[in-house]
Structures are given as C-alpha cells and as structure tokens.
Design an enzyme around this catalytic site. Structure first.
Site, short mmCIF file in Angstrom:
data_model
loop_
_atom_site.label_atom_id
_atom_site.label_comp_id
_atom_site.label_asym_id
_atom_site.label_seq_id
_atom_site.Cartn_x
_atom_site.Cartn_y
_atom_site.Cartn_z
N ASP A 10 0.85 -1.18 0.00
CA ASP A 10 0.00 0.00 0.00
C ASP A 10 0.89 1.23 0.00
O ASP A 10 2.03 1.17 0.48
CB ASP A 10 -0.90 0.00 1.24
CG ASP A 10 -2.08 0.95 1.11
OD1 ASP A 10 -3.18 0.49 0.75
OD2 ASP A 10 -1.91 2.16 1.36
N ASP B 84 4.34 2.44 -3.79
CA ASP B 84 3.66 3.38 -4.66
C ASP B 84 3.72 2.81 -6.07
O ASP B 84 4.80 2.75 -6.68
CB ASP B 84 4.35 4.74 -4.59
CG ASP B 84 3.74 5.77 -5.54
OD1 ASP B 84 2.82 5.42 -6.29
OD2 ASP B 84 4.21 6.92 -5.52
N ASN C 96 -5.02 -3.87 -7.44
CA ASN C 96 -6.21 -3.27 -6.84
C ASN C 96 -6.10 -1.76 -6.66
O ASN C 96 -7.10 -1.09 -6.43
CB ASN C 96 -6.48 -3.94 -5.49
CG ASN C 96 -7.61 -3.29 -4.72
OD1 ASN C 96 -8.77 -3.36 -5.13
ND2 ASN C 96 -7.28 -2.64 -3.62
N TYR D 75 -11.35 8.28 -14.60
CA TYR D 75 -11.59 6.95 -14.04
C TYR D 75 -12.19 6.03 -15.10
O TYR D 75 -11.75 4.88 -15.28
CB TYR D 75 -12.53 7.07 -12.84
CG TYR D 75 -12.73 5.79 -12.06
CD1 TYR D 75 -11.76 5.34 -11.17
CD2 TYR D 75 -13.90 5.04 -12.19
CE1 TYR D 75 -11.95 4.17 -10.44
CE2 TYR D 75 -14.09 3.88 -11.47
CZ TYR D 75 -13.11 3.45 -10.59
OH TYR D 75 -13.30 2.29 -9.87
N LYS E 198 -10.16 2.73 -16.45
CA LYS E 198 -10.69 1.39 -16.27
C LYS E 198 -10.96 0.70 -17.61
O LYS E 198 -10.81 -0.53 -17.72
CB LYS E 198 -11.95 1.43 -15.41
CG LYS E 198 -11.69 1.87 -13.97
CD LYS E 198 -10.65 0.99 -13.28
CE LYS E 198 -10.48 1.36 -11.82
NZ LYS E 198 -9.48 0.50 -11.13
#
Length: 251
Positions: free
Chosen positions: A38, A65, A92, A156, A160
């Site tokens: 993370d 990162d 993710n 976004y 995606k």
C-alpha cells in the site's frame, strides 16, 4: 478453492478500508502467503501485523507506490529474494477524480491514469517475466463497470477501460506460457470511499436501479478475485467478471 495453498500472492492497495484488504484476508484464508502492499507505510505495517496475527508466518507487508517504478522494482525484488517467486498479482490500487472533460484539472486526469492504469502496467511489467519463465501465474486487475458506462469521472472511466484492454493484451501475450490474466469489474461496492461519496455518486439511484436492489460487499469482490486466481479458473483468461448485482445491464 483449488490451487491457492502456499501460493505467493501480492495485492496492491491492500491496507485501506476496501476491497484490497478483504482480498488479502481471503487469500490468506485460502492458504496463500500474502504480500500486503500500500502507498501508506504506517497503514501497510499495521494491516500486515493484523493479518499476521490471524495467519502466523503467512503475511508480510511492504509500502509501495505503484506509480514509482523504482519502488515497484525494489518491492518485487524483495519478495522474489524472500520467496523466490510471485504466483498471484492482484492489481487493486486505484483513485478517482470527479469532473467533466472540459472542466477537469489536467493534473487530476494524469494522476488517475498514473495510478489506475499505468500502475497496473508497472506491476505486470516486472512480475510477468518470472511467471512466464515458470509457465505459471495468475494476474487479476481490478477494473470497474465504469469501463463501459459514462459517469462524472472522465479519467476513471478512461483508465478502467484501459485496464480491460491491458488485461486482454497480457492474456494474449502470456497465455502460451501458461499465465492467465483476467479482470474484475465491480459495480457499487460498499467501501468506506463509496459511503463517504454516496450522494456524489448517486448511491440511492444506483441501488434502486440494481436488479438485486443493493450495493455489493467487498467480500463478494474478494471471492470472485480468489476464484480467478485459483485452479478452479484454469481455463479462463482475458475475461472481465462483472460483480455489480446486475447493475451493468441497466447502465
């Protein structure tokens, strides 16, 4: 699920209050050795320690990162040095920025693409060669129903959609070497972020339009992710499984 025991699974953005952490937990439950990563260092260590108490000796953590290629190289090298391989990669990590195309700050556009799309590429670029050499591996990219729909986040949506194209490309390239690459496309999943932005994203309307009349749970995304990582999905590659309660049909 078959074939997850003792597999080395790296999950990005696995220390927040969302799908990544739940997926890391589910993989550990299934017997995998889980690498929690993370961008938030303190949260990463806390999450790894929390999971390690439940699954002793089977969870480690690294701050990461995904937009920093040097950081990606260092973490992947560290995991390979410790375990000798990475069997499962769950991409993710993702962020969002609201705004129409003409009004959006270009820096926000770039930041979303850097994390949501290029971050996937950065991880796959360094992990895929080892998988191909071993003729084994599973990559799961977290996309979104936004890849097919139009909402209030242009970067976004674009990122995606790019994740789906990247997924198919990797599947085609690596399939002959026994490596599978698939995507999960969640709909409205009840994470902390969604609950915080409920009105902004039109949560009530989305819930009414969903055939199942509710938002999804992170655990439901984690289950689908683990399925694609497992041997139960051994003949599935280049696909996107939509986890949206049927909402995508309305969209």
């Amino acid at each position: 699920m078959r074939g997850l025991k003792d597999k080395i699974a790296l999950v990005t953005a696995a220390a927040g209050a969302g799908m990544g952490k739940v997926t890391a937990h589910r993989l550990a439950q299934e017997g995998s050795i889980v690498v929690v990563t993370d961008s938030h260092a303190k949260r990463t260590h806390e999450t790894a320690e929390e999971l390690a108490k439940q699954f002793p000796g089977r969870v480690i953590g690294f701050p990461l990162d995904v937009t920093d290629r040097k950081s990606v190289d260092e973490v992947v090298n560290a995991v390979n040095s410790r375990f000798g391989k990475i069997d499962i990669l769950v991409n993710n990590a993702g962020i969002n920025a609201f705004g129409g195309v003409a009004e959006l700050n270009p820096d926000d556009w770039q930041k979303v693409l850097d994390v949501d799309l290029t971050g996937c590429f950065n991880m796959i670029r360094v992990i895929l060669p080892g998988m191909r050499q071993r003729h084994s591996g599973a990559i799961i990219n977290i996309a979104s129903v936004a890849a097919w729909t139009a909402n209030s986040s242009a970067p976004y949506n674009a990122a995606k959609a790019g994740v789906l194209a990247l997924t198919r490309t990797v599947a085609a390239e690596a399939g002959p070497d026994g490596v599978r690459c698939n995507a999960i496309a969640p709909g409205m999943i009840l994470t902390k972020w969604v609950e915080t932005h409920w009105k902004e994203i039109g949560g009530d309307k989305m819930a009414r339009e969903c055939p199942m009349r509710r938002g999804g749970q992170p655990e439901e995304v984690a289950a689908a992710t683990c399925f694609l990582a497992s041997d139960d999905a051994s003949y599935i590659t280049g696909e996107a499984i939509t986890v949206s309660g049927g909402w995508y049909m309305h969209a």
